[in-house]
Scaffold this active site. Structure first.
Site, PDB file in Angstrom:
ATOM      1  NE  ARG A 100      -3.217   0.427   2.995  1.00 52.80           N
ATOM      2  CZ  ARG A 100      -4.463   0.850   2.975  1.00 52.80           C
ATOM      3  NH1 ARG A 100      -5.391   0.074   2.519  1.00 52.80           N
ATOM      4  NH2 ARG A 100      -4.764   2.043   3.434  1.00 52.80           N
TER       5      ARG A 100
ATOM      6  CB  SER B 258      -4.826 -14.574   2.963  1.00 49.61           C
ATOM      7  OG  SER B 258      -3.717 -13.736   3.051  1.00 49.61           O
TER       8      SER B 258
ATOM      9  CB  CYS C 171     -10.333 -18.706  13.272  1.00 51.03           C
ATOM     10  SG  CYS C 171      -8.789 -17.809  13.469  1.00 51.03           S
TER      11      CYS C 171
ATOM     12  CB  VAL D  53      12.005 -20.625   3.760  1.00 53.55           C
ATOM     13  CG1 VAL D  53      13.351 -20.037   4.177  1.00 53.55           C
ATOM     14  CG2 VAL D  53      11.341 -19.727   2.717  1.00 53.55           C
TER      15      VAL D  53
ATOM     16  CG  ASP E 118       0.085 -18.169  15.757  1.00 51.14           C
ATOM     17  OD1 ASP E 118      -0.424 -17.120  16.179  1.00 51.14           O
ATOM     18  OD2 ASP E 118      -0.576 -19.184  15.452  1.00 51.14           O
TER      19      ASP E 118
ATOM     20  CG  ASN F  93      -5.091 -10.865  10.607  1.00 43.60           C
ATOM     21  OD1 ASN F  93      -4.888 -10.816   9.402  1.00 43.60           O
ATOM     22  ND2 ASN F  93      -5.655 -11.904  11.188  1.00 43.60           N
TER      23      ASN F  93
ATOM     24  CD1 TRP G  35     -29.611  -2.531  38.792  1.00 42.07           C
ATOM     25  CD2 TRP G  35     -27.514  -1.767  38.630  1.00 42.07           C
ATOM     26  NE1 TRP G  35     -29.541  -1.377  39.520  1.00 42.07           N
ATOM     27  CE2 TRP G  35     -28.254  -0.879  39.443  1.00 42.07           C
ATOM     28  CE3 TRP G  35     -26.171  -1.480  38.388  1.00 42.07           C
ATOM     29  CZ2 TRP G  35     -27.700   0.260  40.014  1.00 42.07           C
ATOM     30  CZ3 TRP G  35     -25.618  -0.347  38.958  1.00 42.07           C
ATOM     31  CH2 TRP G  35     -26.383   0.510  39.759  1.00 42.07           C
TER      32      TRP G  35
ATOM     33  NE  ARG H  12     -24.664  -2.807  42.590  1.00 42.18           N
ATOM     34  CZ  ARG H  12     -25.979  -2.966  42.495  1.00 42.18           C
ATOM     35  NH1 ARG H  12     -26.631  -2.350  41.524  1.00 42.18           N
ATOM     36  NH2 ARG H  12     -26.655  -3.697  43.340  1.00 42.18           N
TER      37      ARG H  12
HETATM   38  C1  LIG Z   1      -8.590 -24.688  14.434  1.00 44.45           C
HETATM   39  C2  LIG Z   1      -8.099 -23.315  14.783  1.00 44.45           C
HETATM   40  C3  LIG Z   1      -8.991 -22.375  15.275  1.00 44.45           C
HETATM   41  C4  LIG Z   1      -8.536 -21.098  15.616  1.00 44.45           C
HETATM   42  N1  LIG Z   1      -9.435 -20.189  16.091  1.00 44.45           N
HETATM   43  C5  LIG Z   1      -9.016 -18.931  16.406  1.00 44.45           C
HETATM   44  C6  LIG Z   1      -9.932 -17.949  16.854  1.00 44.45           C
HETATM   45  O1  LIG Z   1     -11.157 -18.223  16.979  1.00 44.45           O
HETATM   46  N2  LIG Z   1      -9.474 -16.705  17.154  1.00 44.45           N
HETATM   47  C7  LIG Z   1      -8.148 -16.383  17.002  1.00 44.45           C
HETATM   48  O2  LIG Z   1      -7.772 -15.215  17.262  1.00 44.45           O
HETATM   49  N3  LIG Z   1      -7.252 -17.297  16.567  1.00 44.45           N
HETATM   50  C8  LIG Z   1      -7.647 -18.550  16.259  1.00 44.45           C
HETATM   51  N4  LIG Z   1      -6.750 -19.472  15.790  1.00 44.45           N
HETATM   52  C9  LIG Z   1      -5.319 -19.093  15.689  1.00 44.45           C
HETATM   53  C10 LIG Z   1      -5.020 -18.413  14.373  1.00 44.45           C
HETATM   54  O3  LIG Z   1      -5.428 -19.206  13.300  1.00 44.45           O
HETATM   55  C11 LIG Z   1      -3.519 -18.169  14.309  1.00 44.45           C
HETATM   56  O4  LIG Z   1      -3.153 -17.403  15.418  1.00 44.45           O
HETATM   57  C12 LIG Z   1      -3.117 -17.440  13.030  1.00 44.45           C
HETATM   58  O5  LIG Z   1      -3.399 -18.217  11.900  1.00 44.45           O
HETATM   59  C13 LIG Z   1      -1.629 -17.120  13.075  1.00 44.45           C
HETATM   60  O6  LIG Z   1      -1.242 -16.538  11.885  1.00 44.45           O
HETATM   61  P1  LIG Z   1       0.270 -16.611  11.423  1.00 44.45           P
HETATM   62  O7  LIG Z   1       0.323 -15.972  10.076  1.00 44.45           O
HETATM   63  O8  LIG Z   1       1.155 -16.107  12.476  1.00 44.45           O
HETATM   64  O9  LIG Z   1       0.597 -18.164  11.334  1.00 44.45           O
HETATM   65  P2  LIG Z   1      -0.052 -19.285  10.415  1.00 44.45           P
HETATM   66  O10 LIG Z   1      -1.473 -19.021  10.146  1.00 44.45           O
HETATM   67  O11 LIG Z   1       0.320 -20.586  11.051  1.00 44.45           O
HETATM   68  O12 LIG Z   1       0.735 -19.116   9.057  1.00 44.45           O
HETATM   69  C14 LIG Z   1       2.097 -19.403   8.954  1.00 44.45           C
HETATM   70  C15 LIG Z   1       2.320 -19.892   7.543  1.00 44.45           C
HETATM   71  O13 LIG Z   1       3.717 -20.068   7.363  1.00 44.45           O
HETATM   72  C16 LIG Z   1       3.918 -21.209   6.552  1.00 44.45           C
HETATM   73  N5  LIG Z   1       5.284 -21.664   6.824  1.00 44.45           N
HETATM   74  C17 LIG Z   1       5.798 -22.091   7.994  1.00 44.45           C
HETATM   75  N6  LIG Z   1       7.107 -22.391   7.864  1.00 44.45           N
HETATM   76  C18 LIG Z   1       7.407 -22.158   6.565  1.00 44.45           C
HETATM   77  C19 LIG Z   1       8.593 -22.279   5.810  1.00 44.45           C
HETATM   78  N7  LIG Z   1       9.738 -22.715   6.358  1.00 44.45           N
HETATM   79  N8  LIG Z   1       8.571 -21.953   4.509  1.00 44.45           N
HETATM   80  C20 LIG Z   1       7.419 -21.502   3.940  1.00 44.45           C
HETATM   81  N9  LIG Z   1       6.262 -21.379   4.603  1.00 44.45           N
HETATM   82  C21 LIG Z   1       6.267 -21.691   5.900  1.00 44.45           C
HETATM   83  C22 LIG Z   1       2.845 -22.182   7.021  1.00 44.45           C
HETATM   84  O14 LIG Z   1       2.564 -23.139   6.028  1.00 44.45           O
HETATM   85  C23 LIG Z   1       1.675 -21.251   7.287  1.00 44.45           C
HETATM   86  O15 LIG Z   1       0.793 -21.136   6.189  1.00 44.45           O
HETATM   87  C24 LIG Z   1      -7.167 -20.766  15.447  1.00 44.45           C
HETATM   88  C25 LIG Z   1      -6.281 -21.717  14.941  1.00 44.45           C
HETATM   89  C26 LIG Z   1      -6.731 -22.973  14.621  1.00 44.45           C
HETATM   90  C27 LIG Z   1      -5.741 -23.982  14.081  1.00 44.45           C
END
Ligand SMILES: Cc1cc2nc3c(=O)[nH]c(=O)nc-3n(C[C@H](O)[C@H](O)[C@H](O)COP(=O)(O)OP(=O)(O)OC[C@H]3O[C@@H](n4cnc5c(N)ncnc54)[C@H](O)[C@@H]3O)c2cc1C
Length: 456
Positions: free
Chosen positions: A23, A42, A46, A84, A289, A311, A440, A448
């Site tokens: 952007r 993307s 969840c 990677v 994460d 996000n 309330w 309270r």
């Molecule tokens: C069943 C389930 C329900 C959930 N419900 C909720 C909810 O209700 N509310 C909430 O806030 N959170 C929820 N979460 C958690 C949420 O999905 C995660 O916190 C979020 O997806 C984290 O995003 P991220 O991009 O950090 O990691 P991820 O979504 O894990 O994405 C990381 C990406 O990196 C890729 N990757 C990893 N290593 C490599 C590599 N060496 N080379 C290339 N690619 C790689 C993986 O394939 C993956 O696609 C839930 C998770 C699950 C599994």
């Protein structure tokens, strides 16, 4: 020549960072390439439990933006099925394996975003190749589980291992698919993200919808017949199962970062500063994460892997990479979940966290209703508040109840975020009409009661 941004991980954090950077910077100024080892970008992990249950009918409804959209609308290149395998900080290169076609590629970077997410915990007994054992971390995992549900002979008895929020959501999903479900939990109750008195309500509600709950019990192995799982083994004997779902939690996926010498914090996740920059190296950012962040109440570094943080953190990294200024101010541990019709919300510290952080505190639980008592659909709602003694500052809150319970936690989260005391909260101008609350509101009643507990 344009600078190059490489993103490792094509989901929430990584693609939020990529989109925000785009952007602010044109393609001839910044080339962006994301490496993703899976088949999707993307997507909403969840939403997987709701796709498994059938509430969300199509897998693709969980995909917010696919690689074509990223390429055509944002000029962001995505290398799917590329894992990677190394980050070389001296040469400013990543090395990736092409999982689809074989071979290895090397790409230079000026700026790196590390957004690899977290690994689900998978004990040795779950890695034996026996069919019918599933995690639910990725869409591919979800697809494999859905296929299994439709395979002959159709599974009828599921065991969910682990009673965290993913285990609880999956138990609900499988009940809705008509399976008999047993949830096995090592602790004395599922839902350890809330205090035991509130978790008891969740436990009872799960029983109420037909989930068998076996607590203080650990799964130690699997029994198989013709290569398919037929039971899980425990110290209390086998539990029949033709489907096993793992919900044992996750740990940050930081192996590549560690190997590259990036700093790992006390929580085991990657350290970042407030702008999501990895300290000590130039132009390396991380989000989601795989990172730890500040807990604004305890003051401790924590690893709370949630999509809501991933996000926001990715957005902050992307704004900064794009030349803007943004910070991620930390978390307070707000989360919501539903188990069939029961809703659970939590924010801040549990009693055990408050004690560990050295706070003196009082805690109160109030029983109220979600709507005016005479209004159709009025159901019980329990609110727990934890307040610092003697200041009265709110330290934590938990809500369990039927409709309108979970998102009420947001009012408490805002109060907690802004350091309000329970005394201040008694006068909060919250909305009231009989379909939405008693005169309330349960939050005000709890405030309270906390004031009384403080002896005022
Ligand atoms: C069943 C389930 C329900 C959930 N419900 C909720 C909810 O209700 N509310 C909430 O806030 N959170 C929820 N979460 C958690 C949420 O999905 C995660 O916190 C979020 O997806 C984290 O995003 P991220 O991009 O950090 O990691 P991820 O979504 O894990 O994405 C990381 C990406 O990196 C890729 N990757 C990893 N290593 C490599 C590599 N060496 N080379 C290339 N690619 C790689 C993986 O394939 C993956 O696609 C839930 C998770 C699950 C599994």
């Amino acid at each position: 020549m344009a600078e190059r941004l490489i993103v490792i991980g094509g989901d929430a954090a990584g693609m939020a960072a990529a989109s925000q950077a785009r952007r602010r910077r044109d393609p001839d100024d910044l080339e962006i390439i994301a490496f993703e080892r899976g088949q999707f970008t993307s997507y909403s992990a969840c939403g997987i439990p709701y796709w498994i249950s059938g509430l969300v009918p199509q897998r693709d409804q969980l995909i917010a933006r696919d690689p074509t959209t990223f390429r055509e609308r944002f000029d962001i290149g995505v290398r799917l099925r590329h894992e990677v395998t190394a980050v070389d900080l001296d040469r400013r290169e990543v090395v990736a394996r092409d999982l689809a076609n074989g071979g290895e590629v090397r790409e230079r970077f000026d700026t790196l975003v590390y957004a690899t997410g977290a690994h689900p915990l998978r004990p040795a007994w779950a890695r034996t190749g026996v069919e019918g054992v599933f995690g639910v971390q990725t869409l591919d995992d979800g697809a494999a589980l859905r296929d299994w549900l439709d395979t002959d002979p159709r599974p009828r008895q599921a065991v969910v291992v682990g009673g965290g929020y993913i285990g609880v959501e999956m138990a609900e999903a499988l009940i809705q698919r008509g399976l008999a479900v047993t949830l096995v939990e090592k602790a004395s109750q599922p839902m350890s993200t809330v205090d035991p008195d509130m978790a008891k309500l969740v436990n009872d509600a799960m029983h109420g919808v037909g989930v068998q709950i076996r607590t203080d019990l650990e799964v130690t192995g699997l029994q198989e017949r013709d290569g398919r799982v037929c039971a899980v083994l425990t110290s209390d004997g086998p539990i029949p199962a033709d489907l096993v779902v793992l919900g044992l939690g996750v740990r940050p996926n930081v192996a590549l970062a560690e190997a590259a010498g990036l700093p790992i914090g006390p929580s085991g996740a990657l350290r970042v500063d407030r702008r999501m920059r990895v300290p000590g190296v130039d132009d390396v950012w991380a989000a989601g994460d795989c990172v730890e962040c500040l807990h604004r109440v305890s003051g401790m570094p924590v690893h709370i892997p949630l999509g809501t943080h991933a996000n926001k953190q990715g957005r902050v990294a992307g704004i900064n990479i794009g030349g803007g200024y943004a910070t991620f101010p930390g978390v307070i541990g707000t989360a919501v979940i539903k188990v069939c019709d029961l809703e659970v919300g939590r924010t801040g510290l549990r009693e055990q966290d408050a004690a560990a952080a050295g706070f003196e505190f009082v805690s109160v639980i109030t029983e109220s209703t979600n709507r005016a008592g005479y209004f159709p659909g009025s159901r019980p709602m329990s609110v727990k508040l934890i307040a610092e003694r003697p200041t009265g500052r709110l330290l934590g809150a938990q809500i369990v109840g039927w409709s309108e319970a979970a998102k009420r936690i947001d009012a408490l989260a805002v109060a907690l975020w802004n350091g309000m005391t329970v005394d201040d909260m008694t006068a909060l101008d919250l909305g009231y009409a009989p379909p939405y609350s008693p005169v309330w509101d349960p939050v005000l009643i709890a405030a309270r009661k906390a004031v009384e507990a403080l002896g005022r």
